[in-house]
Design an enzyme around this catalytic site. Structure first.
Site, PDB file in Angstrom:
ATOM      1  N   ASN A 137       6.746  29.986  64.607  1.00  0.00           N
ATOM      2  CA  ASN A 137       5.808  30.844  63.886  1.00  0.00           C
ATOM      3  C   ASN A 137       4.995  31.555  64.961  1.00  0.00           C
ATOM      4  O   ASN A 137       4.181  30.922  65.645  1.00  0.00           O
ATOM      5  CB  ASN A 137       4.901  30.019  62.977  1.00  0.00           C
ATOM      6  CG  ASN A 137       3.895  30.868  62.238  1.00  0.00           C
ATOM      7  OD1 ASN A 137       3.697  32.045  62.536  1.00  0.00           O
ATOM      8  ND2 ASN A 137       3.234  30.278  61.257  1.00  0.00           N
ATOM      9  N   ARG A 177       3.744  29.405  70.194  1.00  0.00           N
ATOM     10  CA  ARG A 177       3.831  30.397  71.283  1.00  0.00           C
ATOM     11  C   ARG A 177       3.895  29.702  72.642  1.00  0.00           C
ATOM     12  O   ARG A 177       4.649  30.121  73.528  1.00  0.00           O
ATOM     13  CB  ARG A 177       2.651  31.369  71.240  1.00  0.00           C
ATOM     14  CG  ARG A 177       2.693  32.331  70.068  1.00  0.00           C
ATOM     15  CD  ARG A 177       1.655  33.434  70.215  1.00  0.00           C
ATOM     16  NE  ARG A 177       0.293  32.955  70.398  1.00  0.00           N
ATOM     17  CZ  ARG A 177      -0.570  32.696  69.423  1.00  0.00           C
ATOM     18  NH1 ARG A 177      -0.202  32.869  68.152  1.00  0.00           N
ATOM     19  NH2 ARG A 177      -1.796  32.277  69.699  1.00  0.00           N
ATOM     20  N   ARG A 227       2.466  33.252  64.908  1.00  0.00           N
ATOM     21  CA  ARG A 227       1.011  33.221  64.708  1.00  0.00           C
ATOM     22  C   ARG A 227       0.394  31.895  65.149  1.00  0.00           C
ATOM     23  O   ARG A 227      -0.817  31.755  65.177  1.00  0.00           O
ATOM     24  CB  ARG A 227       0.687  33.483  63.240  1.00  0.00           C
ATOM     25  CG  ARG A 227       1.097  34.892  62.805  1.00  0.00           C
ATOM     26  CD  ARG A 227       0.686  35.144  61.405  1.00  0.00           C
ATOM     27  NE  ARG A 227      -0.766  34.926  61.292  1.00  0.00           N
ATOM     28  CZ  ARG A 227      -1.539  35.440  60.381  1.00  0.00           C
ATOM     29  NH1 ARG A 227      -1.015  36.205  59.462  1.00  0.00           N
ATOM     30  NH2 ARG A 227      -2.821  35.179  60.352  1.00  0.00           N
ATOM     31  N   CYS A 228       1.238  30.936  65.514  1.00  0.00           N
ATOM     32  CA  CYS A 228       0.788  29.597  65.902  1.00  0.00           C
ATOM     33  C   CYS A 228       0.743  29.490  67.424  1.00  0.00           C
ATOM     34  O   CYS A 228       1.746  29.702  68.106  1.00  0.00           O
ATOM     35  CB  CYS A 228       1.757  28.565  65.323  1.00  0.00           C
ATOM     36  SG  CYS A 228       1.499  26.877  65.926  1.00  0.00           S
ATOM     37  N   GLY A 229      -0.429  29.141  67.956  1.00  0.00           N
ATOM     38  CA  GLY A 229      -0.590  29.009  69.396  1.00  0.00           C
ATOM     39  C   GLY A 229       0.314  27.945  69.993  1.00  0.00           C
ATOM     40  O   GLY A 229       0.877  28.131  71.080  1.00  0.00           O
TER      41      GLY A 229
END
Length: 143
Positions: free
Chosen positions: A9, A16, A11-13
């Site tokens: 995802n 990433r 948007r997930c740190g």
């Protein structure tokens, strides 16, 4: 070329950071943005089996829909949980990484290091500035 799949995802740190750690190792994973292209129930079941954890461990409890659907009830079986994840892919926790060394939910992000078929890696700085040192410990190849 090493076969690595990342259920991601963007948007997930944590997700990433896992992607960045894999690339830091010089590897390029197949990235599955599971909110856009959700895995089907059998793939989700297979991921849980591959992690060696109960399916419930792959649920994202922080999502409002988790509470709304009463998924915290330990009496609920896997079929009910799979139905919920199929209808609401956001319930699938991330990032899940599949490599020749195994499959794991990589929380915290440095958990991915045990799955990378290279190493040890030079230090890596996460998005939040935390420095990660790789001890070079890896899982034995998955059978």
């Amino acid at each position: 070329m090493t076969d690595i799949t990342l259920f991601h995802n963007p948007r997930c740190g944590t997700s990433r950071n896992v992607l960045a750690l894999i690339r830091h190792a010089g590897l390029e994973p197949s990235v599955v943005e599971y909110l856009k292209t959700p895995p089907d129930r059998e793939e989700i079941r297979a991921l849980a089996v591959a992690t060696g954890q109960p399916l419930r461990m792959l649920l994202r409890e922080k999502e409002a829909v988790f509470t709304e659907l009463g998924l915290g009830d330990p009496a609920l079986g896997d079929d009910t949980l799979l139905d919920a994840i199929e209808r609401h892919p956001v319930l699938l926790n991330r990032p899940i990484v599949v490599t020749p060394l195994g499959t794991a939910l990589c929380r915290p992000s440095e958990a991915v290091l045990a799955l990378l078929p290279v190493g040890p890696l030079p230090p890596f700085t996460k998005e939040d500035g935390e420095l990660i040192h790789d001890d070079g410990c890896r899982r034995s190849p998955a059978r």
